[in-house]
Design a protein around this motif. Structure first.
Motif, PDB file in Angstrom:
ATOM      1  N   LEU A 122      12.442   6.509  -7.911  1.00 25.95           N
ATOM      2  CA  LEU A 122      11.802   6.611  -9.228  1.00 25.95           C
ATOM      3  C   LEU A 122      10.555   7.484  -9.171  1.00 25.95           C
ATOM      4  O   LEU A 122      10.304   8.284 -10.080  1.00 25.95           O
ATOM      5  CB  LEU A 122      11.444   5.215  -9.749  1.00 25.95           C
ATOM      6  N   LEU A 123       9.786   7.345  -8.109  1.00 25.10           N
ATOM      7  CA  LEU A 123       8.604   8.182  -7.923  1.00 25.10           C
ATOM      8  C   LEU A 123       8.998   9.656  -7.835  1.00 25.10           C
ATOM      9  O   LEU A 123       8.384  10.505  -8.474  1.00 25.10           O
ATOM     10  CB  LEU A 123       7.856   7.751  -6.658  1.00 25.10           C
ATOM     11  N   ALA A 124      10.054   9.952  -7.092  1.00 27.46           N
ATOM     12  CA  ALA A 124      10.521  11.337  -6.958  1.00 27.46           C
ATOM     13  C   ALA A 124      10.984  11.885  -8.308  1.00 27.46           C
ATOM     14  O   ALA A 124      10.642  13.006  -8.673  1.00 27.46           O
ATOM     15  CB  ALA A 124      11.650  11.416  -5.936  1.00 27.46           C
ATOM     16  N   ARG A 125      11.733  11.102  -9.056  1.00 29.85           N
ATOM     17  CA  ARG A 125      12.207  11.569 -10.375  1.00 29.85           C
ATOM     18  C   ARG A 125      11.039  11.818 -11.326  1.00 29.85           C
ATOM     19  O   ARG A 125      11.030  12.795 -12.073  1.00 29.85           O
ATOM     20  CB  ARG A 125      13.203  10.572 -10.973  1.00 29.85           C
ATOM     21  N   ALA A 126      10.043  10.936 -11.308  1.00 29.70           N
ATOM     22  CA  ALA A 126       8.882  11.118 -12.180  1.00 29.70           C
ATOM     23  C   ALA A 126       8.122  12.382 -11.796  1.00 29.70           C
ATOM     24  O   ALA A 126       7.708  13.156 -12.662  1.00 29.70           O
ATOM     25  CB  ALA A 126       7.969   9.894 -12.096  1.00 29.70           C
ATOM     26  N   ALA A 127       7.960  12.619 -10.502  1.00 32.14           N
ATOM     27  CA  ALA A 127       7.250  13.820 -10.049  1.00 32.14           C
ATOM     28  C   ALA A 127       8.026  15.078 -10.418  1.00 32.14           C
ATOM     29  O   ALA A 127       7.443  16.079 -10.854  1.00 32.14           O
ATOM     30  CB  ALA A 127       7.029  13.757  -8.542  1.00 32.14           C
TER      31      ALA A 127
ATOM     32  N   TYR B 106      14.261  -3.773   1.172  1.00 36.99           N
ATOM     33  CA  TYR B 106      14.615  -2.379   1.479  1.00 36.99           C
ATOM     34  C   TYR B 106      15.128  -1.682   0.211  1.00 36.99           C
ATOM     35  O   TYR B 106      14.733  -0.567  -0.097  1.00 36.99           O
ATOM     36  CB  TYR B 106      15.668  -2.326   2.585  1.00 36.99           C
ATOM     37  N   ARG B 107      16.006  -2.343  -0.531  1.00 38.83           N
ATOM     38  CA  ARG B 107      16.553  -1.745  -1.756  1.00 38.83           C
ATOM     39  C   ARG B 107      15.453  -1.515  -2.790  1.00 38.83           C
ATOM     40  O   ARG B 107      15.432  -0.488  -3.464  1.00 38.83           O
ATOM     41  CB  ARG B 107      17.666  -2.615  -2.324  1.00 38.83           C
ATOM     42  N   TYR B 108      14.527  -2.473  -2.936  1.00 36.00           N
ATOM     43  CA  TYR B 108      13.424  -2.303  -3.880  1.00 36.00           C
ATOM     44  C   TYR B 108      12.580  -1.095  -3.500  1.00 36.00           C
ATOM     45  O   TYR B 108      12.224  -0.282  -4.349  1.00 36.00           O
ATOM     46  CB  TYR B 108      12.531  -3.538  -3.925  1.00 36.00           C
ATOM     47  N   HIS B 109      12.261  -0.973  -2.237  1.00 38.46           N
ATOM     48  CA  HIS B 109      11.439   0.158  -1.784  1.00 38.46           C
ATOM     49  C   HIS B 109      12.172   1.474  -2.014  1.00 38.46           C
ATOM     50  O   HIS B 109      11.567   2.451  -2.448  1.00 38.46           O
ATOM     51  CB  HIS B 109      11.076   0.004  -0.305  1.00 38.46           C
TER      52      HIS B 109
ATOM     53  N   GLY C  87       0.812  -1.204   0.000  1.00 36.69           N
ATOM     54  CA  GLY C  87       0.000   0.000   0.000  1.00 36.69           C
ATOM     55  C   GLY C  87       0.847   1.256   0.000  1.00 36.69           C
ATOM     56  O   GLY C  87       1.914   1.296   0.611  1.00 36.69           O
ATOM     57  N   TRP C  88       0.387   2.259  -0.719  1.00 39.39           N
ATOM     58  CA  TRP C  88       1.039   3.561  -0.783  1.00 39.39           C
ATOM     59  C   TRP C  88       0.000   4.623  -0.456  1.00 39.39           C
ATOM     60  O   TRP C  88      -1.085   4.621  -1.022  1.00 39.39           O
ATOM     61  CB  TRP C  88       1.554   3.852  -2.189  1.00 39.39           C
ATOM     62  N   VAL C  89       0.334   5.533   0.438  1.00 37.92           N
ATOM     63  CA  VAL C  89      -0.507   6.696   0.707  1.00 37.92           C
ATOM     64  C   VAL C  89       0.354   7.910   0.355  1.00 37.92           C
ATOM     65  O   VAL C  89       1.410   8.124   0.960  1.00 37.92           O
ATOM     66  CB  VAL C  89      -0.947   6.762   2.185  1.00 37.92           C
ATOM     67  N   ILE C  90      -0.073   8.678  -0.632  1.00 37.77           N
ATOM     68  CA  ILE C  90       0.673   9.851  -1.089  1.00 37.77           C
ATOM     69  C   ILE C  90      -0.154  11.083  -0.735  1.00 37.77           C
ATOM     70  O   ILE C  90      -1.263  11.250  -1.234  1.00 37.77           O
ATOM     71  CB  ILE C  90       0.958   9.779  -2.598  1.00 37.77           C
ATOM     72  N   THR C  91       0.396  11.912   0.141  1.00 38.08           N
ATOM     73  CA  THR C  91      -0.320  13.071   0.656  1.00 38.08           C
ATOM     74  C   THR C  91       0.393  14.352   0.234  1.00 38.08           C
ATOM     75  O   THR C  91       1.571  14.529   0.541  1.00 38.08           O
ATOM     76  CB  THR C  91      -0.377  13.013   2.201  1.00 38.08           C
ATOM     77  N   PRO C  92      -0.294  15.251  -0.486  1.00 42.76           N
ATOM     78  CA  PRO C  92       0.327  16.526  -0.859  1.00 42.76           C
ATOM     79  C   PRO C  92       0.698  17.347   0.383  1.00 42.76           C
ATOM     80  O   PRO C  92      -0.007  17.324   1.388  1.00 42.76           O
ATOM     81  CB  PRO C  92      -0.759  17.241  -1.662  1.00 42.76           C
ATOM     82  N   THR C  93       1.813  18.061   0.287  1.00 42.72           N
ATOM     83  CA  THR C  93       2.248  18.980   1.341  1.00 42.72           C
ATOM     84  C   THR C  93       2.592  20.314   0.687  1.00 42.72           C
ATOM     85  O   THR C  93       2.583  20.429  -0.537  1.00 42.72           O
ATOM     86  CB  THR C  93       3.493  18.451   2.092  1.00 42.72           C
TER      87      THR C  93
END
Length: 85
Positions: free
Chosen positions: A64-69, A55-58, A19-25
């Motif tokens: 990757l999520l940060a780079r895409a954003a 741990y490495r996968y996460h 599960g992922w919860v992504i909350t704008p700040t």
């Protein structure tokens, strides 16, 4: 966002839920990630044979999520409608 994994070819019935919860700040977003794993495949493959792999996968997923954003934010800032007059 949540996803479930069943391992192809695994006869043990192993599964994982992620599960992922992504909350704008004010400065971007906060990402909370949690995973559960059941049955022998994950214990053997990720626990015994490849310690630290999960741990490495996460970490890779978060990077990757940060780079895409960041790429999306740069592309949005470069559109003519978003440029100062």
């Amino acid at each position: 966002m949540v996803w479930k994994l069943l391992v192809d070819g695994d006869e043990t019935g192993s599964s994982a839920y992620h599960g992922w919860v992504i909350t704008p700040t004010d400065y971007g977003c906060h990402v909370l990630s949690e995973e559960t794993q059941q049955d022998p495949f994950f214990l053997e493959e990720l626990g015994r044979k490849n310690p630290g792999a999960l741990y490495r996968y996460h970490q890779d997923w978060v990077e990757l999520l940060a780079r895409a954003a960041e790429a999306e934010a740069e592309a949005e800032a470069a559109t003519p409608a978003n440029r100062p007059a």
